[in-house]
Scaffold this motif. Sequence first.
Motif, PDB file in Angstrom:
ATOM      1  N   LYS A 174     -11.302   4.596  -6.517  1.00  0.00           N
ATOM      2  CA  LYS A 174     -12.193   3.866  -6.467  1.00  0.00           C
ATOM      3  C   LYS A 174     -12.745   2.354  -7.088  1.00  0.00           C
ATOM      4  N   GLY A 182      -6.703   4.916  -1.128  1.00  0.00           N
ATOM      5  CA  GLY A 182      -8.115   5.943  -0.790  1.00  0.00           C
ATOM      6  C   GLY A 182      -7.983   7.691  -0.604  1.00  0.00           C
ATOM      7  N   GLU A 183      -6.935   8.016  -0.103  1.00  0.00           N
ATOM      8  CA  GLU A 183      -6.520   9.421  -0.315  1.00  0.00           C
ATOM      9  C   GLU A 183      -6.383   9.638  -1.398  1.00  0.00           C
ATOM     10  N   LYS A 184      -6.218   9.389  -2.502  1.00  0.00           N
ATOM     11  CA  LYS A 184      -6.266   9.999  -3.661  1.00  0.00           C
ATOM     12  C   LYS A 184      -7.820   9.671  -4.482  1.00  0.00           C
ATOM     13  N   ASN A 185      -8.355   9.081  -3.747  1.00  0.00           N
ATOM     14  CA  ASN A 185      -9.986   9.189  -3.751  1.00  0.00           C
ATOM     15  C   ASN A 185     -10.332   8.023  -5.421  1.00  0.00           C
ATOM     16  N   SER A 234      -9.360   8.060 -10.761  1.00  0.00           N
ATOM     17  CA  SER A 234     -10.083   7.104 -10.082  1.00  0.00           C
ATOM     18  C   SER A 234     -10.291   5.894 -10.447  1.00  0.00           C
TER      19      SER A 234
END
Length: 341
Positions: A79, A74-77, A55
């Motif tokens: 944060k 972002g596609e891999k989440n 994350s």
Amino acid sequence: MSAINSFESHKIAFFSTQPYDRTFFNKYNKEFKFNLDFYETQLNPQTVVLIENASIVCVFVNDIVNEQVIKQLGEKNIKIIALRCAGFNNVDLEAAKKYGIKVCRVPAYSPQAVAEHAMAMILTLNRKTHKAYNRVREQNFALNGLLGFDLFGKTIGIIGTGNIGKAFAKIALGFGCKVLAYDIVTNNEMIKDGVSFVGLEEIFNSSDIISLHCPLNDQTKHVINTTSISFMKENVMIINTSRGGLIETSSVIDGLKEGKIGYLGIDVYEQEEKLFFRDLSEDIIQDDNIQRLMSFPNVLVTAHQAFFTNEALTQIALVTFNNIKSLLEENDIENKAALLV
């Protein structure tokens, strides 16, 4: 500080790591209990695929964090992008906003570390202690070629008076130097200490030694160039422990060849991401500019080691972890200078 078990579910993917990164981050992670993944490779569009179930990503000065990379993050989440350094010119902050990713940094870890390295480079170039060391080891005790000058009474010009520039000014004043400084904001505390804030042209015109301590941005890129060098004193010494892009390398090479620049000390280099933090002793280096620079007897190159002290690495680890902790718990950081997006 008590361990917080919930952090075990948060994986941090570290890029461009060296053994010392693992040592210090693992040591201080005992307080936080994050899940850590270390990659030696640089973060770039091709290596984003290495990230699994993380994350947070933690990056360094030469990682590529442009819009293409940030879109994939972002596609891999992802944060949070946590920089374990002060500079952030390698991160597209607008793209981070667009994809809703927080970006934090370590605005001050050990200003003294970088400031002291800058002075070490000045003393080494001046008194040629690196050459004397090698000469004596070969049983050559002659002094010819080792002539230096008294630093006392010389004029040192500082470009950029943030934490590092301020620390460097104190050191220079301690040597009995006249200190000039340029920044978009004057520092009254430094003025009380005896520093004179002047225009940039005055820095170039009057300084025996110029030391760069400013961030890299559109206004400061190639601040050392053919025009600015033409304003400088003959035999000027230029020191850069900030960012490689502050210096236009081709112009400095010309200045060295012409004898206008008498000494050059660089701990950073504009194309360093292809060179620094690697052992290339068995390789043929294709970068003609760095090869040319290293061929000059009055040039000293160190490989981005100015920050490299025990105190600095300790602070980098602790501040990075605390930044991430604050963003996870409160979505904010008390030290506003640490939060970029």
